[in-house]
Each structure stands twice: as structure tokens, then as C-alpha cells.
Motif scaffolding. Structure first.
Motif, short mmCIF file in Angstrom:
data_model
loop_
_atom_site.label_atom_id
_atom_site.label_comp_id
_atom_site.label_asym_id
_atom_site.label_seq_id
_atom_site.Cartn_x
_atom_site.Cartn_y
_atom_site.Cartn_z
N ALA A 13 1.82 50.62 37.51
CA ALA A 13 1.36 51.89 38.09
C ALA A 13 2.18 52.24 39.33
O ALA A 13 2.57 53.40 39.52
N ALA A 14 2.45 51.25 40.17
CA ALA A 14 3.26 51.50 41.38
C ALA A 14 4.67 51.95 40.99
O ALA A 14 5.23 52.88 41.58
N LEU A 15 5.26 51.29 40.00
CA LEU A 15 6.59 51.69 39.53
C LEU A 15 6.56 53.11 38.98
O LEU A 15 7.46 53.91 39.27
N ALA A 16 5.54 53.44 38.22
CA ALA A 16 5.43 54.78 37.64
C ALA A 16 5.31 55.84 38.72
O ALA A 16 5.98 56.88 38.66
N VAL A 17 4.50 55.59 39.72
CA VAL A 17 4.35 56.55 40.82
C VAL A 17 5.67 56.73 41.56
O VAL A 17 6.08 57.85 41.90
N LEU A 24 10.70 64.11 41.17
CA LEU A 24 10.36 65.40 41.76
C LEU A 24 11.48 65.90 42.68
O LEU A 24 11.61 67.10 42.92
N GLY A 25 12.30 64.99 43.18
CA GLY A 25 13.41 65.37 44.04
C GLY A 25 14.67 65.76 43.29
O GLY A 25 15.64 66.24 43.89
N TYR A 26 14.70 65.55 41.99
CA TYR A 26 15.88 65.89 41.19
C TYR A 26 15.92 67.40 40.94
O TYR A 26 14.89 68.07 40.92
N ILE A 45 8.47 61.97 32.34
CA ILE A 45 7.52 61.87 31.22
C ILE A 45 7.21 60.41 30.90
O ILE A 45 6.05 60.03 30.71
N ILE A 46 8.24 59.59 30.86
CA ILE A 46 8.04 58.17 30.56
C ILE A 46 7.21 57.51 31.66
O ILE A 46 6.32 56.70 31.37
N ALA A 47 7.48 57.87 32.92
CA ALA A 47 6.71 57.30 34.02
C ALA A 47 5.24 57.74 33.95
O ALA A 47 4.33 56.95 34.24
N ALA A 48 5.00 58.99 33.58
CA ALA A 48 3.62 59.46 33.44
C ALA A 48 2.90 58.68 32.33
O ALA A 48 1.72 58.29 32.49
#
Length: 154
Positions: A13-17, A24-26, A45-48
């Protein structure tokens, strides 16, 4: 097993966040003006999905009775292969930013295909080079994600 599931869920979860915040900065698709998605779309998408799965793992573990949780041995032949694979991938990620994408990726893919499939070396070499070149072309030309970095950049 309960502690392991919760720790793994929290780490994922920490990695995904972290990945979502980074994405968001891209630059967005509008910046390119070509209609091609920006570089943060698929990682985001993969992180979500990883975040959803992590929350599901933690919730499912907390809702299970202790006696229903399976015990998994930590040191078997199968788990040793997983640990070695994780170590190889860690070295690959560390070397990737310094050396570049092409050479470390070909070597890593060659090692994994050879290790897990026991194919003839010449077939493994062809597969490794072909797959990495296809990934390179797709990312560079179709997704507008330049992967020319490191000492060996083309």
C-alpha cells in the motif's frame, strides 16, 4: 501468517501511494498534443490496483479466524528461488539507472528465461534481445516515454 499478510499489505500500500503521488507529477496527455497517454497513466493504474489488492489483503486477513490462516514455510526450494529472484531484480533496479535500459534488461531477461525454462542458450538469447527491443520501441515511439538514460543510451 497474519503478521506477514498485514506487513506485506502495508508495504505494498505504501509503495502504491508513492507511485500514485509520483505519477501525478508527470505530464498529462494534453502536453503532448498527440492524444497519446502520458507516462504516468499505466503506472498509476497499476499502482491503484495494487492499493486495492493491498487493502483487500489486510481486510481479508483481519476478518479471518486465526485457525483458518494457512501456515507457509519460509525456507523451501520454492521460496529460495523466490528470494534469489527478488535479489536479482533488486540488483537489476540498482544497475538500471546507472547503466541504462537495454543491456541490463537483456541480461536480466536472459538469466530468468534460462533459469526457469531451461531452453537452449541461443533461443534464450534471441528471445531476450527481441522482447527488450520491442519494449524499447513501444515505450519510445508509441507511448512517448523516453528510456534513453544511463551510460549505455542509444
Amino acid at each position: 501468517m497474519r503478521k506477514g499478510n498485514i506487513i506485506a499489505g502495508l508495504l505494498c500500500a505504501a509503495l502504491a501511494v508513492y507511485v500514485i503521488i509520483t505519477c501525478l507529477g508527470y505530464p498529462r496527455a494534453e502536453v503532448y498534443g498527440t492524444g497519446v497517454p502520458g507516462p504516468g497513466l499505466w503506472p498509476g493504474i497499476i499502482a491503484a490496483l495494487l492499493l486495492i489488492c493491498s487493502i483487500g489483503l489486510i481486510a481479508g486477513t483481519l476478518m479471518m479466524k486465526k485457525e483458518d490462516l494457512p501456515e507457509l514455510p519460509m525456507w523451501t526450494d520454492g521460496t529460495k528461488r523466490v528470494y534469489i529472484s527478488m535479489a536479482i531484480l533488486t540488483v537489476y533496479v540498482a544497475v538500471l539507472s546507472v547503466v541504462g535500459f537495454l543491456v541490463p534488461s537483456i541480461i536480466m531477461l536472459f538469466l530468468f528465461v534460462q533459469w526457469f525454462s531451461k531452453m537452449p542458450i541461443w533461443k534464450t538469447a534471441i528471445i531476450s534481445v527481441a522482447v527488450v527491443l520491442v519494449i524499447y520501441v513501444v515505450f519510445k515511439n508509441f507511448l512517448n516515454v523516453p528510456i534513453d538514460f544511463g551510460l549505455i543510451a542509444f
